[in-house]
Scaffold this motif. Structure first.
Motif, PDB file in Angstrom:
ATOM      1  N   LEU A  47       0.837  -1.182   0.000  1.00 44.70           N
ATOM      2  CA  LEU A  47       0.000   0.000   0.000  1.00 44.70           C
ATOM      3  C   LEU A  47       0.879   1.241   0.000  1.00 44.70           C
ATOM      4  N   SER A  48       0.368   2.275  -0.651  1.00 41.15           N
ATOM      5  CA  SER A  48       1.041   3.566  -0.664  1.00 41.15           C
ATOM      6  C   SER A  48       0.086   4.638  -0.166  1.00 41.15           C
ATOM      7  N   CYS A  49       0.650   5.672   0.414  1.00 47.42           N
ATOM      8  CA  CYS A  49      -0.140   6.821   0.861  1.00 47.42           C
ATOM      9  C   CYS A  49       0.636   8.070   0.491  1.00 47.42           C
ATOM     10  N   ALA A  50       0.097   8.830  -0.445  1.00 43.96           N
ATOM     11  CA  ALA A  50       0.732  10.054  -0.902  1.00 43.96           C
ATOM     12  C   ALA A  50       0.160  11.243  -0.138  1.00 43.96           C
ATOM     13  N   PHE A  90      -5.375   0.015  15.072  1.00 45.26           N
ATOM     14  CA  PHE A  90      -4.027   0.430  14.718  1.00 45.26           C
ATOM     15  C   PHE A  90      -3.275  -0.726  14.084  1.00 45.26           C
ATOM     16  N   VAL A  91      -2.477  -0.426  13.046  1.00 45.97           N
ATOM     17  CA  VAL A  91      -1.662  -1.433  12.372  1.00 45.97           C
ATOM     18  C   VAL A  91      -0.164  -1.144  12.566  1.00 45.97           C
ATOM     19  N   ALA A  92       0.264   0.058  12.196  1.00 41.58           N
ATOM     20  CA  ALA A  92       1.695   0.373  12.252  1.00 41.58           C
ATOM     21  C   ALA A  92       1.878   1.884  12.224  1.00 41.58           C
ATOM     22  N   ALA A  93       3.029   2.337  12.719  1.00 43.72           N
ATOM     23  CA  ALA A  93       3.370   3.758  12.662  1.00 43.72           C
ATOM     24  C   ALA A  93       4.874   3.906  12.483  1.00 43.72           C
ATOM     25  N   ILE A  94       5.259   5.057  11.928  1.00 38.09           N
ATOM     26  CA  ILE A  94       6.665   5.348  11.687  1.00 38.09           C
ATOM     27  C   ILE A  94       6.937   6.799  12.060  1.00 38.09           C
ATOM     28  N   LYS A 133       3.011  -7.984  13.329  1.00 47.47           N
ATOM     29  CA  LYS A 133       4.456  -7.944  13.557  1.00 47.47           C
ATOM     30  C   LYS A 133       5.120  -9.127  12.868  1.00 47.47           C
ATOM     31  N   GLY A 134       6.185  -8.847  12.117  1.00 43.90           N
ATOM     32  CA  GLY A 134       6.901  -9.888  11.400  1.00 43.90           C
ATOM     33  C   GLY A 134       6.367 -10.145  10.002  1.00 43.90           C
ATOM     34  N   ARG A 135       5.181  -9.620   9.695  1.00 43.40           N
ATOM     35  CA  ARG A 135       4.595  -9.821   8.360  1.00 43.40           C
ATOM     36  C   ARG A 135       4.482  -8.508   7.578  1.00 43.40           C
ATOM     37  N   PHE A 136       4.211  -7.413   8.296  1.00 48.61           N
ATOM     38  CA  PHE A 136       4.037  -6.110   7.655  1.00 48.61           C
ATOM     39  C   PHE A 136       5.246  -5.224   7.969  1.00 48.61           C
ATOM     40  N   THR A 137       5.579  -4.350   7.004  1.00 47.44           N
ATOM     41  CA  THR A 137       6.659  -3.392   7.198  1.00 47.44           C
ATOM     42  C   THR A 137       6.205  -2.016   6.738  1.00 47.44           C
ATOM     43  N   ILE A 138       6.317  -1.041   7.633  1.00 46.27           N
ATOM     44  CA  ILE A 138       6.004   0.338   7.273  1.00 46.27           C
ATOM     45  C   ILE A 138       7.309   1.053   6.943  1.00 46.27           C
ATOM     46  N   SER A 139       7.255   1.904   5.917  1.00 42.83           N
ATOM     47  CA  SER A 139       8.424   2.689   5.532  1.00 42.83           C
ATOM     48  C   SER A 139       7.946   4.000   4.940  1.00 42.83           C
ATOM     49  N   ARG A 140       8.871   4.919   4.749  1.00 47.90           N
ATOM     50  CA  ARG A 140       8.499   6.210   4.181  1.00 47.90           C
ATOM     51  C   ARG A 140       9.625   6.740   3.321  1.00 47.90           C
ATOM     52  N   ASP A 141       9.231   7.566   2.347  1.00 40.56           N
ATOM     53  CA  ASP A 141      10.170   8.267   1.485  1.00 40.56           C
ATOM     54  C   ASP A 141       9.805   9.743   1.565  1.00 40.56           C
ATOM     55  N   LYS A 172       9.519  11.800  -1.590  1.00 40.43           N
ATOM     56  CA  LYS A 172       8.321  11.560  -2.401  1.00 40.43           C
ATOM     57  C   LYS A 172       7.039  11.828  -1.614  1.00 40.43           C
ATOM     58  N   SER A 173       7.180  12.241  -0.353  1.00 42.52           N
ATOM     59  CA  SER A 173       6.004  12.508   0.503  1.00 42.52           C
ATOM     60  C   SER A 173       5.060  11.317   0.520  1.00 42.52           C
ATOM     61  N   THR A 174       5.620  10.140   0.684  1.00 40.55           N
ATOM     62  CA  THR A 174       4.839   8.904   0.606  1.00 40.55           C
ATOM     63  C   THR A 174       5.239   7.952   1.732  1.00 40.55           C
ATOM     64  N   VAL A 175       4.222   7.309   2.293  1.00 45.73           N
ATOM     65  CA  VAL A 175       4.444   6.247   3.262  1.00 45.73           C
ATOM     66  C   VAL A 175       3.896   4.950   2.666  1.00 45.73           C
ATOM     67  N   TYR A 176       4.563   3.862   2.995  1.00 44.42           N
ATOM     68  CA  TYR A 176       4.223   2.559   2.426  1.00 44.42           C
ATOM     69  C   TYR A 176       3.895   1.557   3.522  1.00 44.42           C
ATOM     70  N   LEU A 177       3.111   0.559   3.152  1.00 47.91           N
ATOM     71  CA  LEU A 177       2.887  -0.585   4.030  1.00 47.91           C
ATOM     72  C   LEU A 177       3.060  -1.837   3.181  1.00 47.91           C
ATOM     73  N   GLN A 178       4.181  -2.519   3.370  1.00 50.65           N
ATOM     74  CA  GLN A 178       4.429  -3.787   2.691  1.00 50.65           C
ATOM     75  C   GLN A 178       3.810  -4.896   3.523  1.00 50.65           C
ATOM     76  N   MET A 179       2.892  -5.634   2.912  1.00 51.29           N
ATOM     77  CA  MET A 179       2.154  -6.677   3.622  1.00 51.29           C
ATOM     78  C   MET A 179       2.498  -8.029   3.011  1.00 51.29           C
TER      79      MET A 179
END
Length: 123
Positions: A20-23, A47-51, A65-73, A76-83
């Motif tokens: 998932l992406s969030c711009a 709640f799922v995740a925060a950064i 936990k252990g399956r999803f990863t939150i990250s941000r750029d 690019k003003s974007t946050v991601y959720l890798q599931m």
């Protein structure tokens, strides 16, 4: 004020992956901690995740936990959720959120919500 738009939802089989992406637009993206929530049919939003603002720290719900990863750029003003390793119980509308810190996001003291993107995991 910041505006948030999610994308990347869809239908996936159990065991599969989605990102998932969030711009964000509006105020400076790096001035916000960012998070993801989800709401399954008939259930409360959870709640799922925060950064943190610069991405140095993350926090996750035990269920992901252990399956999803939150990250941000921030460039690019974007946050991601890798599931990964998705399960049928991950089926929900996923919402992006902005707040002042990961702690305030967890308690839903938020500055903004996105409109949500639907993730459906088939068994």
């Amino acid at each position: 004020q910041v505006q948030l738009v999610e994308s990347g939802g869809g239908l996936v089989q159990a065991g599969g992956s989605l990102r998932l992406s969030c711009a964000a637009s509006g105020r400076t993206f790096s001035s916000y901690a960012m998070g993801w929530f989800r709401q399954a049919p008939g259930k409360e939003r959870e709640f799922v995740a925060a950064i943190s603002k610069l991405g140095a720290s993350t926090v996750y719900a035990d269920s992901v936990k252990g399956r999803f990863t939150i990250s941000r750029d921030n460039a690019k003003s974007t946050v991601y959720l890798q599931m990964n390793s998705l399960k049928p119980e991950d089926t929900a509308v996923y919402y992006c959120a902005a707040g002042s810190s990961t702690a305030t996001i967890k308690i839903r003291a938020l500055d903004a919500w996105g409109q949500g993107t639907l993730v459906t995991v088939s068994s």
